[in-house]
Design a protein around this motif. Sequence first.
Motif, PDB file in Angstrom:
ATOM      1  N   GLN A 163      74.216 119.091  54.527  1.00  0.00           N
ATOM      2  CA  GLN A 163      73.389 120.261  54.237  1.00  0.00           C
ATOM      3  C   GLN A 163      72.050 119.856  53.619  1.00  0.00           C
ATOM      4  OE1 GLN A 163      75.983 122.585  51.762  1.00  0.00           O
ATOM      5  NE2 GLN A 163      77.150 123.425  53.477  1.00  0.00           N
ATOM      6  N   VAL A 164      72.088 118.857  52.719  1.00  0.00           N
ATOM      7  CA  VAL A 164      70.847 118.372  52.115  1.00  0.00           C
ATOM      8  C   VAL A 164      69.972 117.698  53.168  1.00  0.00           C
ATOM      9  CG1 VAL A 164      69.868 116.795  50.410  1.00  0.00           C
ATOM     10  CG2 VAL A 164      71.922 118.107  49.853  1.00  0.00           C
ATOM     11  N   VAL A 165      70.581 116.871  54.017  1.00  0.00           N
ATOM     12  CA  VAL A 165      69.827 116.189  55.072  1.00  0.00           C
ATOM     13  C   VAL A 165      69.186 117.213  56.008  1.00  0.00           C
ATOM     14  CG1 VAL A 165      69.997 114.649  57.066  1.00  0.00           C
ATOM     15  CG2 VAL A 165      71.218 114.090  54.946  1.00  0.00           C
ATOM     16  N   GLY A 166      69.916 118.257  56.367  1.00  0.00           N
ATOM     17  CA  GLY A 166      69.365 119.290  57.225  1.00  0.00           C
ATOM     18  C   GLY A 166      68.169 119.982  56.605  1.00  0.00           C
ATOM     19  N   ARG A 167      68.258 120.254  55.313  1.00  0.00           N
ATOM     20  CA  ARG A 167      67.133 120.903  54.634  1.00  0.00           C
ATOM     21  C   ARG A 167      65.901 119.991  54.634  1.00  0.00           C
ATOM     22  NH1 ARG A 167      69.123 121.189  49.936  1.00  0.00           N
ATOM     23  NH2 ARG A 167      67.777 119.805  48.731  1.00  0.00           N
ATOM     24  N   LEU A 168      66.112 118.705  54.349  1.00  0.00           N
ATOM     25  CA  LEU A 168      64.990 117.767  54.339  1.00  0.00           C
ATOM     26  C   LEU A 168      64.432 117.543  55.746  1.00  0.00           C
ATOM     27  CD1 LEU A 168      66.345 115.104  51.810  1.00  0.00           C
ATOM     28  CD2 LEU A 168      64.782 117.006  51.372  1.00  0.00           C
ATOM     29  N   ALA A 169      65.297 117.609  56.757  1.00  0.00           N
ATOM     30  CA  ALA A 169      64.841 117.446  58.141  1.00  0.00           C
ATOM     31  C   ALA A 169      63.928 118.586  58.565  1.00  0.00           C
ATOM     32  CB  ALA A 169      66.038 117.354  59.079  1.00  0.00           C
ATOM     33  N   GLY A 170      64.081 119.750  57.948  1.00  0.00           N
ATOM     34  CA  GLY A 170      63.265 120.908  58.296  1.00  0.00           C
ATOM     35  C   GLY A 170      61.900 120.915  57.653  1.00  0.00           C
ATOM     36  N   TRP A 171      61.624 119.942  56.782  1.00  0.00           N
ATOM     37  CA  TRP A 171      60.311 119.874  56.136  1.00  0.00           C
ATOM     38  C   TRP A 171      59.423 118.891  56.891  1.00  0.00           C
ATOM     39  CZ3 TRP A 171      62.142 119.036  50.367  1.00  0.00           C
ATOM     40  CH2 TRP A 171      62.835 120.184  49.949  1.00  0.00           C
ATOM     41  N   PRO A 172      58.267 119.314  57.396  1.00  0.00           N
ATOM     42  CA  PRO A 172      57.380 118.369  58.085  1.00  0.00           C
ATOM     43  C   PRO A 172      56.748 117.397  57.098  1.00  0.00           C
ATOM     44  CG  PRO A 172      56.300 120.489  57.846  1.00  0.00           C
ATOM     45  CD  PRO A 172      57.720 120.685  57.357  1.00  0.00           C
ATOM     46  N   LEU A 173      56.400 116.222  57.575  1.00  0.00           N
ATOM     47  CA  LEU A 173      55.669 115.256  56.757  1.00  0.00           C
ATOM     48  C   LEU A 173      54.220 115.708  56.605  1.00  0.00           C
ATOM     49  CD1 LEU A 173      57.158 112.051  58.389  1.00  0.00           C
ATOM     50  CD2 LEU A 173      57.461 112.715  55.991  1.00  0.00           C
ATOM     51  N   ASP A 174      53.687 115.539  55.420  1.00  0.00           N
ATOM     52  CA  ASP A 174      52.326 115.981  55.096  1.00  0.00           C
ATOM     53  C   ASP A 174      51.307 115.024  55.713  1.00  0.00           C
ATOM     54  OD1 ASP A 174      49.963 116.834  53.996  1.00  0.00           O
ATOM     55  OD2 ASP A 174      50.702 116.909  51.928  1.00  0.00           O
ATOM     56  N   ARG A 175      50.443 115.543  56.575  1.00  0.00           N
ATOM     57  CA  ARG A 175      49.451 114.703  57.265  1.00  0.00           C
ATOM     58  C   ARG A 175      48.396 114.144  56.319  1.00  0.00           C
ATOM     59  NH1 ARG A 175      53.514 116.050  60.398  1.00  0.00           N
ATOM     60  NH2 ARG A 175      53.046 116.087  62.618  1.00  0.00           N
ATOM     61  N   ALA A 176      48.350 114.598  55.088  1.00  0.00           N
ATOM     62  CA  ALA A 176      47.408 114.039  54.127  1.00  0.00           C
ATOM     63  C   ALA A 176      47.871 112.689  53.600  1.00  0.00           C
ATOM     64  CB  ALA A 176      47.208 115.004  52.957  1.00  0.00           C
ATOM     65  N   HIS A 177      49.111 112.293  53.920  1.00  0.00           N
ATOM     66  CA  HIS A 177      49.691 111.036  53.461  1.00  0.00           C
ATOM     67  C   HIS A 177      50.133 110.203  54.665  1.00  0.00           C
ATOM     68  CE1 HIS A 177      50.074 112.468  49.252  1.00  0.00           C
ATOM     69  NE2 HIS A 177      50.370 113.637  49.799  1.00  0.00           N
ATOM     70  N   PRO A 178      50.374 108.907  54.469  1.00  0.00           N
ATOM     71  CA  PRO A 178      51.067 108.150  55.514  1.00  0.00           C
ATOM     72  C   PRO A 178      52.388 108.834  55.862  1.00  0.00           C
ATOM     73  CG  PRO A 178      50.128 106.638  53.907  1.00  0.00           C
ATOM     74  CD  PRO A 178      49.909 108.036  53.357  1.00  0.00           C
ATOM     75  N   LEU A 179      52.772 108.756  57.133  1.00  0.00           N
ATOM     76  CA  LEU A 179      53.830 109.628  57.646  1.00  0.00           C
ATOM     77  C   LEU A 179      55.218 109.010  57.511  1.00  0.00           C
ATOM     78  CD1 LEU A 179      51.924 111.049  60.739  1.00  0.00           C
ATOM     79  CD2 LEU A 179      52.292 112.107  58.507  1.00  0.00           C
ATOM     80  N   TRP A 180      55.672 108.878  56.255  1.00  0.00           N
ATOM     81  CA  TRP A 180      57.035 108.414  56.000  1.00  0.00           C
ATOM     82  C   TRP A 180      57.456 108.827  54.593  1.00  0.00           C
ATOM     83  CZ3 TRP A 180      58.026 104.999  51.940  1.00  0.00           C
ATOM     84  CH2 TRP A 180      56.907 104.355  51.397  1.00  0.00           C
ATOM     85  N   GLN A 181      58.753 108.927  54.414  1.00  0.00           N
ATOM     86  CA  GLN A 181      59.359 109.168  53.101  1.00  0.00           C
ATOM     87  C   GLN A 181      60.716 108.470  53.045  1.00  0.00           C
ATOM     88  OE1 GLN A 181      59.511 113.509  52.723  1.00  0.00           O
ATOM     89  NE2 GLN A 181      58.012 113.403  51.075  1.00  0.00           N
ATOM     90  N   VAL A 182      61.121 108.111  51.835  1.00  0.00           N
ATOM     91  CA  VAL A 182      62.474 107.611  51.584  1.00  0.00           C
ATOM     92  C   VAL A 182      63.085 108.497  50.499  1.00  0.00           C
ATOM     93  CG1 VAL A 182      63.896 105.693  50.798  1.00  0.00           C
ATOM     94  CG2 VAL A 182      61.893 105.242  52.224  1.00  0.00           C
ATOM     95  N   TRP A 183      64.219 109.104  50.817  1.00  0.00           N
ATOM     96  CA  TRP A 183      64.928 109.971  49.875  1.00  0.00           C
ATOM     97  C   TRP A 183      66.227 109.292  49.442  1.00  0.00           C
ATOM     98  CZ3 TRP A 183      63.634 114.951  48.104  1.00  0.00           C
ATOM     99  CH2 TRP A 183      62.477 115.500  48.675  1.00  0.00           C
ATOM    100  N   MET A 184      66.454 109.255  48.146  1.00  0.00           N
ATOM    101  CA  MET A 184      67.734 108.791  47.613  1.00  0.00           C
ATOM    102  C   MET A 184      68.569 110.034  47.286  1.00  0.00           C
ATOM    103  SD  MET A 184      68.486 106.264  44.409  1.00  0.00           S
ATOM    104  CE  MET A 184      70.155 106.032  43.784  1.00  0.00           C
ATOM    105  N   LEU A 185      69.711 110.154  47.938  1.00  0.00           N
ATOM    106  CA  LEU A 185      70.575 111.318  47.763  1.00  0.00           C
ATOM    107  C   LEU A 185      71.696 110.951  46.819  1.00  0.00           C
ATOM    108  CD1 LEU A 185      70.754 112.447  51.506  1.00  0.00           C
ATOM    109  CD2 LEU A 185      68.973 112.879  49.799  1.00  0.00           C
ATOM    110  N   GLU A 186      71.690 111.577  45.642  1.00  0.00           N
ATOM    111  CA  GLU A 186      72.645 111.246  44.589  1.00  0.00           C
ATOM    112  C   GLU A 186      73.713 112.324  44.486  1.00  0.00           C
ATOM    113  OE1 GLU A 186      69.746 109.084  41.408  1.00  0.00           O
ATOM    114  OE2 GLU A 186      69.405 111.214  41.745  1.00  0.00           O
TER     115      GLU A 186
END
Length: 394
Positions: A84-107
């Motif tokens: 459910q958390v992964v699905g929510r994060l998948a629905g957020w687009p990456l911000d074009r004002a930044h390099p196009l990547w993120q790393v999320w630590m799910l605790e």
Amino acid sequence: PTEHMHTLKLAVLDPPPGDQLPWELIRSEIATRMLTWPAFSRKVVRVPGDLNHPVWVEVAEPDMAYHLRRARIPSPGGSREMDQVVGRLAGWPLDRAHPLWQVWMLEGRADGRIAVLVKVHHCVADGMAANALLASILSTEPGAGPTPDAGSDTGKSDSRDGEAGAVPGRGEHEPGSRELLVGATRDLVFDTIKLPSALWGLRGSLGRRKAATAELEAMASEAEAAPGRPPEAELPPRPLLDTPQTSFNRSITAARAVSTSVLPLEPMLDVRRALGATLNDVLLTLAGGALARVLHEGGEEPDRSLTASVPVSSDPPPRPGEPPRLTGNKVSNLFVSLHTELEDPLERLAAVHRSVLGAKRLHDATGSDLMEVMLGYTPPKPYAWAMQRYSGLD
């Protein structure tokens, strides 16, 4: 707005003995290793008026607070809650004002394991490159980060394979409108000079595809004349034209839902060996059977087989000792019939195998870079308009 075009890589890792790794150590290690490659410190900048394709621009100091994030898996902390958390994060687009990547630590997993989710836009790296990149930055010891080699991105300016034109050198100024327009005009002139060669290549590709199609049609005619002897390969379905209308293929929203499952590998390998298929054939057959069951339970009975779009790498085979490619896009796709009209799974597997073989013949005859070359000559605004119209179809 509804197709974010990022890919997700999810790893569930065993924690080290004793206490869990402190977040600041993880953050420091990931930041150091990800920024070893220039591709992860570049952002996309559009050319004024969309005169040409966007370009890469180096960011002086990537904002690690944006790129490295944490999220909490709700109680009870099982795989369902993680999905459910992964699905929510998948629905957020990456911000074009930044390099196009993120790393999320799910605790918060109940089993104490650490889940790491990596979001990378497809223009930065395709699946093969992203997997090679992630493998290269992982280690079992702190401080054992990688060193860029011949396989890393060194700032090419070819926008045809995901390597858009770049302003090299981290920390340099962001180009203004005049500089962007001058560069775009120069690229357009060079592209125009190369257009005759591209059109000649297109003519050859279409001719080879026509010959391969005729060969597959001849196989089908021979099979009809000799019942009980299926062809070695079959003509694959045409996208859109041979696709049944179901609840799956309609316009979507920006939201995403993710659900994971674990399949034992050994039984699939046994089936592959026993029936002379590939592991991908077995997986496609399983997916087709599951999708057909979902449709049937929902009261849908398609009048034709479902069609799958199967991504394939168009990288040439690596030479001995050659480092893996870590950025860019070398990906194509096959259109394959899942033969969901067949209830018997063994018959369906054999039919899927024939469809894959036929799709590969057409793909190899056409050439994997045809679409890449043609899209390079497509003006950005008409292309965006066409994709928006297509994504809104029901």
